[in-house]
Design an enzyme around this catalytic site. Structure first.
Site, PDB file in Angstrom:
ATOM      1  N   TYR A 124       7.918   8.426   3.268  1.00 19.21           N
ATOM      2  CA  TYR A 124       8.153   9.709   3.936  1.00 19.21           C
ATOM      3  C   TYR A 124       7.150  10.747   3.443  1.00 19.21           C
ATOM      4  O   TYR A 124       6.475  11.418   4.231  1.00 19.21           O
ATOM      5  CB  TYR A 124       9.591  10.172   3.674  1.00 19.21           C
ATOM      6  CG  TYR A 124       9.951  11.474   4.353  1.00 19.21           C
ATOM      7  CD1 TYR A 124      10.307  11.504   5.691  1.00 19.21           C
ATOM      8  CD2 TYR A 124       9.925  12.678   3.645  1.00 19.21           C
ATOM      9  CE1 TYR A 124      10.641  12.701   6.315  1.00 19.21           C
ATOM     10  CE2 TYR A 124      10.254  13.875   4.266  1.00 19.21           C
ATOM     11  CZ  TYR A 124      10.609  13.884   5.602  1.00 19.21           C
ATOM     12  OH  TYR A 124      10.934  15.069   6.215  1.00 19.21           O
ATOM     13  N   LYS A 129       4.247  12.519   5.749  1.00 18.19           N
ATOM     14  CA  LYS A 129       4.286  13.956   6.065  1.00 18.19           C
ATOM     15  C   LYS A 129       3.023  14.657   5.552  1.00 18.19           C
ATOM     16  O   LYS A 129       2.550  15.623   6.174  1.00 18.19           O
ATOM     17  CB  LYS A 129       5.549  14.592   5.480  1.00 18.19           C
ATOM     18  CG  LYS A 129       6.827  14.171   6.210  1.00 18.19           C
ATOM     19  CD  LYS A 129       6.834  14.624   7.672  1.00 18.19           C
ATOM     20  CE  LYS A 129       8.159  14.343   8.357  1.00 18.19           C
ATOM     21  NZ  LYS A 129       8.222  14.799   9.755  1.00 18.19           N
TER      22      LYS A 129
END
Ligand SMILES: C[S@@+](CC[C@H](N)C(=O)[O-])C[C@H]1O[C@@H](n2cnc3c(N)ncnc32)[C@H](O)[C@@H]1O
Length: 491
Positions: free
Chosen positions: A397, A401
């Site tokens: 993640y 991002k």
């Protein structure tokens, strides 16, 4: 004259979309009023049309009428006002309100009118105390008080800059010109006209038509710097510049959480919204919510990790609305695992949605926007692009991002000279159902101790940012990562 209109039969047609004719019809039957004013009916029509034209031309939204009489002028002006326009009509005589109000109530425009009976000077004081300001004022009451009304309005800042005061009967049957006149109205109007022409706060023109019509415009004082800061860019003040009326937007992952809040915010600001989600039922529910608020919306079921779905999403919006001004690429997933255990499957899945999917959306929307020469792309990144949130482990993640931020910066720089702005929002830990999962719930207390603001973000904390980035007010901002995390990245 007897102060009653009791001889009028209230015979209002069932489809009263022609209130002007209704009043004319009633007045024709009302001999007492018709005889009270010379040539009243034909004069009324001209006066009504003129007032209506003035409202259209000045684009007034807040209007004050001093001296309402039958309500003919008020209703004519109300017809020209936008739906959210308001007209305060001051009238001395309560019986005239009784006459006009039922007609207003039957008219689709009547609800814009608020009749205040009593001496207009008292009403003015009341309005000034309430801080009311008007775009247009029509003074058409007792002539000897014109100067008092005018002075009160100007001295109490009740006419906005650029606003217009319209004065009826300002030549008073030419008596203002007669040196030897003893007519009190003629003398009062002469004094009034003189005062206005010497007043540096306004410009005026007296139109020598009928009984004289004066148009007065409030001008800025000389010491004011009359630039875009003062006047607003293209005449629009800051909140108007953040409005999105006429814009077309889409939001991915809009079936819940942040995306749903974005869809509502963009719609509230005036945009049409395509609500996109993997879960079509959730998207449809959000569309129903938007409909209830009068927002034009459609739902699209799409998996943004699939290029065909992304293209279909863009094509659907273009075929429905012809353009895309705002693209919010918000859909994303988060899986937790320690880095030494992170499977390639988890890595690929996360990157497929969060980075590859966001890129495909940017590219497909960007192609449309580049052709238009205008577009606002807002990607949802994360505070995890800046810091390593802990104690949960989320390598895939965080890195995906961080990739979204670099994607945003690169596209922002590459497309800036072709009218397309690309920015991203990095929320901190947002209080959505996702973080109330069994594995994450125990971590909330730990997170709270890391957040200077002392609370998690609510989705509503992010809404102003998306509207700002979607609006013309942010035109000089591109490639920016707007971090909204209650200060968490600072500790
Ligand atoms: C010429 S008529 C207004 C016509 C109206 N503006 C129109 O366009 O249909 C003048 C009105 O002013 C009202 N009026 C006179 N003195 C007033 C005062 N001191 N305060 C409020 N209204 C007043 C009268 O009762 C009368 O109805």
């Amino acid at each position: 004259m007897e102060k009653s209109l009791s001889n009028i039969t209230y015979d209002i047609p069932p489809v009263p979309d022609t209130p002007v004719e209704v009043i004319v019809d009633l007045l024709t039957k009302a001999q007492d009023i018709a005889s009270y004013c010379d040539n009243m009916i034909s004069d009324l029509f001209l006066a009504g049309q003129t007032l209506k034209m003035l409202i259209h031309m000045s684009q007034a939204k807040r209007v004050l009428e001093i001296g309402m009489f039958t309500g003919y002028g008020a209703l004519s002006m109300a017809e020209a006002l936008p739906q959210d326009g308001r007209l305060v009509a001051c009238e001395l005589e309560p019986y005239l309100k009784e006459f006009a109000q039922p007609i207003f109530d039957k008219s689709p425009h009547g609800k814009k009118i608020n009749v205040k009976t009593g001496n207009a000077m008292e009403t003015l004081k009341e309005l000034a105390t309430a801080g009311e300001q008007f775009d247009m004022v029509f003074i058409d009451a007792d002539k000897n008080n014109y100067i008092n009304y005018y002075k009160f309005i100007m001295d109490n800042n009740m006419l906005r800059l650029g606003g217009v005061i319209c004065i009826d009967n300002s030549l008073f049957k030419a008596r203002v010109y007669l040196n030897d006149t003893t007519d009190s109205n003629g003398l009062a109007l002469r004094e009034f006209n003189q005062f206005v022409s010497n007043d540096p706060r306004v410009e005026q023109v007296i139109v020598p038509l009928r009984d004289g019509l004066t148009l007065i415009r409030r001008v800025p004082p000389c010491k004011i710097t009359d630039d875009e800061v003062f006047r607003g860019v293209t005449g629009r003040f800051i909140l108007d510049r953040m409005r999105l009326d006429g814009k077309v937007a889409y939001v991915t992952g809009a079936g819940q959480g942040i995306g749903r809040a974005f869809a509502h915010a963009l719609g509230e600001a005036g945009a049409k919204v395509a609500v996109v989600d993997l879960d079509g039922a959730k998207a449809e529910t959000v569309v129903e919510e938007l409909f209830l608020k009068g927002i034009n919306a459609i739902s699209i079921t799409a998996d943004i990790s699939k290029s065909d779905d992304v293209q279909r999403m863009i094509d659907t919006i273009v075929s429905k609305w012809g353009v895309i001004h705002i693209g919010c690429n918000n859909a994303g997933i988060n899986m937790n695992s320690a880095s030494e255990d992170t499977s390639l499957e988890e890595w690929d899945k996360t990157f497929h949605v969060n980075l590859r999917g966001t890129f495909m959306c940017c590219q497909a929307a960007g192609r449309v926007m580049l052709k238009q020469g205008y577009g606002k792309i807002i990607n949802t990144a994360s505070m995890a692009s800046l810091i390593v949130p802990h104690p949960q482990k989320q390598l895939s993640y965080n890195t995906s991002k961080a990739g979204v931020v670099k994607l945003t910066q690169t596209l922002g720089a590459e497309w800036a000279d072709r009218g397309v702005r690309v920015n991203c929002i990095s929320p901190g830990i947002v209080d959505t159902p996702l973080i109330h999962s069994e594995s994450l719930r125990p971590l909330v207390q730990r997170w709270l101790s890391d957040i200077p603001a002392g609370r998690l973000a609510q989705v509503t904390d992010l809404q102003a940012a998306v509207v700002y980035l979607a609006s013309d007010a942010s035109d000089y901002m591109t490639g920016h990562n707007l971090v909204i995390e209650g200060g968490q990245s600072l500790w």
